[in-house]
Design a protein around this motif. Structure first.
Motif, PDB file in Angstrom:
ATOM      1  N   ARG A 260       0.921  -1.299   0.011  1.00  0.00           N
ATOM      2  CA  ARG A 260       0.242  -0.128   0.008  1.00  0.00           C
ATOM      3  C   ARG A 260       0.676   1.029  -0.178  1.00  0.00           C
ATOM      4  O   ARG A 260       0.628   2.193  -0.851  1.00  0.00           O
ATOM      5  CB  ARG A 260      -0.936  -0.389   1.173  1.00  0.00           C
ATOM      6  N   GLN A 261       1.939   1.241   0.815  1.00  0.00           N
ATOM      7  CA  GLN A 261       2.744   2.396   1.020  1.00  0.00           C
ATOM      8  C   GLN A 261       3.541   2.710  -0.294  1.00  0.00           C
ATOM      9  O   GLN A 261       3.656   3.849  -0.706  1.00  0.00           O
ATOM     10  CB  GLN A 261       3.744   2.390   2.014  1.00  0.00           C
ATOM     11  N   ILE A 262       4.026   1.733  -1.029  1.00  0.00           N
ATOM     12  CA  ILE A 262       4.962   1.761  -2.069  1.00  0.00           C
ATOM     13  C   ILE A 262       3.858   2.160  -3.294  1.00  0.00           C
ATOM     14  O   ILE A 262       4.419   3.222  -4.039  1.00  0.00           O
ATOM     15  CB  ILE A 262       5.575   0.479  -2.331  1.00  0.00           C
ATOM     16  N   ALA A 263       2.829   1.767  -3.464  1.00  0.00           N
ATOM     17  CA  ALA A 263       1.945   2.231  -4.410  1.00  0.00           C
ATOM     18  C   ALA A 263       1.612   3.713  -4.262  1.00  0.00           C
ATOM     19  O   ALA A 263       1.595   4.293  -5.221  1.00  0.00           O
ATOM     20  CB  ALA A 263       0.617   1.336  -4.479  1.00  0.00           C
ATOM     21  N   LYS A 264       1.481   4.118  -3.106  1.00  0.00           N
ATOM     22  CA  LYS A 264       1.295   5.697  -2.899  1.00  0.00           C
ATOM     23  C   LYS A 264       2.289   6.480  -3.194  1.00  0.00           C
ATOM     24  O   LYS A 264       2.279   7.679  -4.067  1.00  0.00           O
ATOM     25  CB  LYS A 264       0.679   5.651  -1.523  1.00  0.00           C
ATOM     26  N   GLU A 265       3.496   5.913  -2.749  1.00  0.00           N
ATOM     27  CA  GLU A 265       4.614   6.751  -3.111  1.00  0.00           C
ATOM     28  C   GLU A 265       5.018   6.971  -4.549  1.00  0.00           C
ATOM     29  O   GLU A 265       5.208   7.932  -5.178  1.00  0.00           O
ATOM     30  CB  GLU A 265       5.934   6.187  -2.390  1.00  0.00           C
ATOM     31  N   LEU A 266       4.960   5.830  -5.438  1.00  0.00           N
ATOM     32  CA  LEU A 266       4.940   5.658  -6.865  1.00  0.00           C
ATOM     33  C   LEU A 266       4.150   6.399  -7.525  1.00  0.00           C
ATOM     34  O   LEU A 266       4.415   6.993  -8.678  1.00  0.00           O
ATOM     35  CB  LEU A 266       5.046   4.154  -7.245  1.00  0.00           C
ATOM     36  N   THR A 267       2.913   6.419  -7.110  1.00  0.00           N
ATOM     37  CA  THR A 267       1.846   7.222  -7.824  1.00  0.00           C
ATOM     38  C   THR A 267       1.882   8.754  -7.542  1.00  0.00           C
ATOM     39  O   THR A 267       1.881   9.388  -8.780  1.00  0.00           O
ATOM     40  CB  THR A 267       0.550   6.769  -7.181  1.00  0.00           C
ATOM     41  N   ILE A 268       2.491   9.260  -6.539  1.00  0.00           N
ATOM     42  CA  ILE A 268       2.627  10.564  -6.258  1.00  0.00           C
ATOM     43  C   ILE A 268       4.010  10.804  -7.240  1.00  0.00           C
ATOM     44  O   ILE A 268       3.913  12.087  -7.819  1.00  0.00           O
ATOM     45  CB  ILE A 268       2.929  10.820  -4.810  1.00  0.00           C
ATOM     46  N   GLU A 269       4.941  10.172  -7.008  1.00  0.00           N
ATOM     47  CA  GLU A 269       6.229  10.677  -7.807  1.00  0.00           C
ATOM     48  C   GLU A 269       5.721  10.334  -9.500  1.00  0.00           C
ATOM     49  O   GLU A 269       6.392  11.306 -10.236  1.00  0.00           O
ATOM     50  CB  GLU A 269       7.262   9.364  -7.559  1.00  0.00           C
ATOM     51  N   ALA A 270       5.095   9.817  -9.992  1.00  0.00           N
ATOM     52  CA  ALA A 270       4.896   9.628 -11.295  1.00  0.00           C
ATOM     53  C   ALA A 270       3.944  10.902 -11.606  1.00  0.00           C
ATOM     54  O   ALA A 270       4.166  11.738 -12.752  1.00  0.00           O
ATOM     55  CB  ALA A 270       3.788   8.342 -11.686  1.00  0.00           C
TER      56      ALA A 270
ATOM     57  N   ASN B   4       4.372  13.854  -9.963  1.00  0.00           N
ATOM     58  CA  ASN B   4       5.289  14.831  -9.721  1.00  0.00           C
ATOM     59  C   ASN B   4       6.248  14.957 -11.116  1.00  0.00           C
ATOM     60  O   ASN B   4       6.591  16.123 -11.364  1.00  0.00           O
ATOM     61  CB  ASN B   4       6.208  14.763  -8.636  1.00  0.00           C
ATOM     62  N   ARG B   5       6.423  14.179 -11.734  1.00  0.00           N
ATOM     63  CA  ARG B   5       7.256  13.871 -13.003  1.00  0.00           C
ATOM     64  C   ARG B   5       6.434  14.267 -14.266  1.00  0.00           C
ATOM     65  O   ARG B   5       6.967  14.222 -15.419  1.00  0.00           O
ATOM     66  CB  ARG B   5       8.159  12.972 -13.278  1.00  0.00           C
ATOM     67  N   GLY B   6       5.076  14.536 -14.042  1.00  0.00           N
ATOM     68  CA  GLY B   6       4.071  14.846 -15.260  1.00  0.00           C
ATOM     69  C   GLY B   6       3.462  13.607 -15.703  1.00  0.00           C
ATOM     70  O   GLY B   6       2.609  13.625 -16.910  1.00  0.00           O
ATOM     71  N   GLY B   7       3.689  12.381 -14.969  1.00  0.00           N
ATOM     72  CA  GLY B   7       3.051  11.074 -15.762  1.00  0.00           C
ATOM     73  C   GLY B   7       1.544  10.834 -15.262  1.00  0.00           C
ATOM     74  O   GLY B   7       0.875  11.638 -14.421  1.00  0.00           O
ATOM     75  N   ILE B   8       0.833  10.026 -15.637  1.00  0.00           N
ATOM     76  CA  ILE B   8      -0.285   9.747 -15.634  1.00  0.00           C
ATOM     77  C   ILE B   8      -0.677   8.200 -15.013  1.00  0.00           C
ATOM     78  O   ILE B   8      -0.074   7.311 -15.224  1.00  0.00           O
ATOM     79  CB  ILE B   8      -1.306   9.524 -17.034  1.00  0.00           C
ATOM     80  N   ASN B   9      -1.329   8.093 -13.935  1.00  0.00           N
ATOM     81  CA  ASN B   9      -1.664   6.939 -13.190  1.00  0.00           C
ATOM     82  C   ASN B   9      -3.033   6.447 -13.496  1.00  0.00           C
ATOM     83  O   ASN B   9      -3.999   6.899 -13.487  1.00  0.00           O
ATOM     84  CB  ASN B   9      -1.676   7.289 -11.568  1.00  0.00           C
ATOM     85  N   THR B  10      -3.047   5.034 -13.731  1.00  0.00           N
ATOM     86  CA  THR B  10      -4.273   4.126 -14.017  1.00  0.00           C
ATOM     87  C   THR B  10      -4.314   2.974 -12.898  1.00  0.00           C
ATOM     88  O   THR B  10      -3.224   2.317 -12.695  1.00  0.00           O
ATOM     89  CB  THR B  10      -4.577   3.756 -15.178  1.00  0.00           C
TER      90      THR B  10
END
Length: 411
Positions: free
Chosen positions: A143-153, A155-161
């Motif tokens: 759960r924690q790593i998913a949250k971190e990676l989503t926010i980082e994506a 922050n760099r202009g990426g899109i999360n699905t």
């Protein structure tokens, strides 16, 4: 004869002088040839964009994401990868994975970036370990790593699905029907014995969505894709385990409860059957309705030697055409060839199928690279050159080619 030659000489000299004069005038900026005007993008008002969304009260960033994706799709398809910065291949030539039983590695790492020099634009995640009843340190980490990676994506202009391989809420077993063959849909609908259990899972989804606060203080928009591939029988919500009417009610309740009761404002809602359809009627068999879907998707892992590119292209065109008709977005929500047994799969199957009829797909997402299988080539893999050729196509766009801001006004 000499007189005639002299006349020809004078005439040719005059013509050359005239052409020279015209050429000089062109250089001086008096060329009368009109160049076609540069087409300027007319950006609608934010309120107009929101009026076409499932959630009329969506955050500004979520609405701009919809508009910018829809605009990009007219000329390009954004490349996506499941768990792009979460896991990678481990073999004799390369060794990394953001797995708990392995040494920690930088969350900036990506097999796609290692090969191409660029991240994907779209990052795939899953609510599987976020909304359910799994407990313990392993699941807390997920759960924690998913949250971190989503926010980082973001922050760099990426899109999360986010998809949702939702564990059976009645048996609390697997999402896979063969592993947990217990009918659940009818029991989790309003009035069913496990409706409150389902509502509890949606509360977990909502809590997580509201926790995705980025570096700019904004909520990270998410493309939420629940109950996918419902036209097959491999998931407990799939065909044969509920009626089309029950499925539609399930999807509609999911959207309505998250939006109206739990106040989730950073979701675009995506619906994606599998790839067995050949007509629009078949594609729409389980469609919950325009009021509940922002993005029309399709999952198809059938891009192999036994299936023609024309067959795949025709399936994609059904989705693309219907999305345009309804002023929505089309997306190739899942595809890929496991372990890339065809070294030219990306150009000869995926790219060729999409380019054949200039399909307008906002993004295409391939599945995750893990310690046991992979869907994009890693460094020094035999399909690496083909993947680079795929990236070089103007039809496909990776993160380092994306100049358009996805979460705000494009101008």
């Amino acid at each position: 004869m000499m007189y005639l030659n002299r006349l020809r000489f004078i005439r040719n000299a005059a013509l050359i002088s005239l052409l020279f004069f015209i050429g000089c005038k062109k250089k001086e900026g008096v060329d009368t040839v009109q160049k076609p005007p540069v087409e300027e993008e007319v950006v609608p008002a934010l309120s107009t964009i929101k009026s076409g969304l499932v959630d009329k009260s969506a955050t500004d960033e979520t609405a701009w994401l919809f508009y910018n994706m829809q605009t990009v799709a007219r000329k390009h398809t954004l490349f996506g990868h499941q768990d792009a910065t979460k896991r990678g291949v481990i073999n004799s030539s390369t060794s990394w994975a953001n797995e708990q039983h392995l040494p920690a590695v930088s969350k900036e790492k990506s097999d796609v970036k290692e090969v191409t020099g660029s991240y994907p634009v779209v990052y795939g995640h899953d609510f599987n370990y976020i909304a359910g009843w799994a407990e313990g340190g392993w699941f807390d980490y997920e759960r924690q790593i998913a949250k971190e990676l989503t926010i980082e994506a973001y922050n760099r202009g990426g899109i999360n699905t986010y998809s949702w391989h939702y564990s059976n809420p009645v048996s609390k077993g697997s999402f896979n029907w063969n592993e947990s063959p217990v009918e659940a849909v009818s029991r989790i609908l309003p009035g069913g014995s496990h409706h409150e259990v389902f509502k509890g899972s949606l509360q977990q989804v909502a809590n997580y969505a509201k926790s995705l606060i980025a570096a700019d203080g904004k909520l990270v928009p998410v493309i939420f894709r629940p109950f996918h591939e419902m036209d097959g029988g491999w998931f407990w919500w799939g065909k044969g385990h509920c009626t089309p009417a029950q499925y539609k009610e399930l999807f509609q309740f999911t959207v309505t409860y998250l939006r109206d009761e739990l106040g989730v404002r950073n979701f675009l809602y995506c619906w994606s059957p599998g790839g067995d359809y050949t007509t629009l009627t078949q594609y729409l068999e389980f469609y919950p309705g325009d009021s509940f879907v922002d993005i029309l998707g399709t999952d198809n892992y059938g891009l192999n030697a036994n299936v023609s590119n024309t067959t795949i292209s025709n399936k994609l065109k059904i989705v693309s055409d219907y999305a345009k008709q309804k002023s929505k977005i089309a997306a190739f929500t899942e595809t890929g060839q496991q372990n890339l047994t065809n070294n030219k799969w990306y150009t000869e199957k995926l790219l060729a199928s999409m380019e054949a009829q200039k399909i307008e797909m906002a993004y295409v997402l391939v599945w995750a690279n893990t310690t046991s299988s992979y869907w994009t080539p890693y460094k020094n893999h035999s399909a690496e050159a083909d993947f680079l050729q795929f990236k070089s196509s103007s039809y496909v766009m990776f993160a380092n080619e994306l100049k358009r801001p996805m979460y705000k006004h494009p101008q």
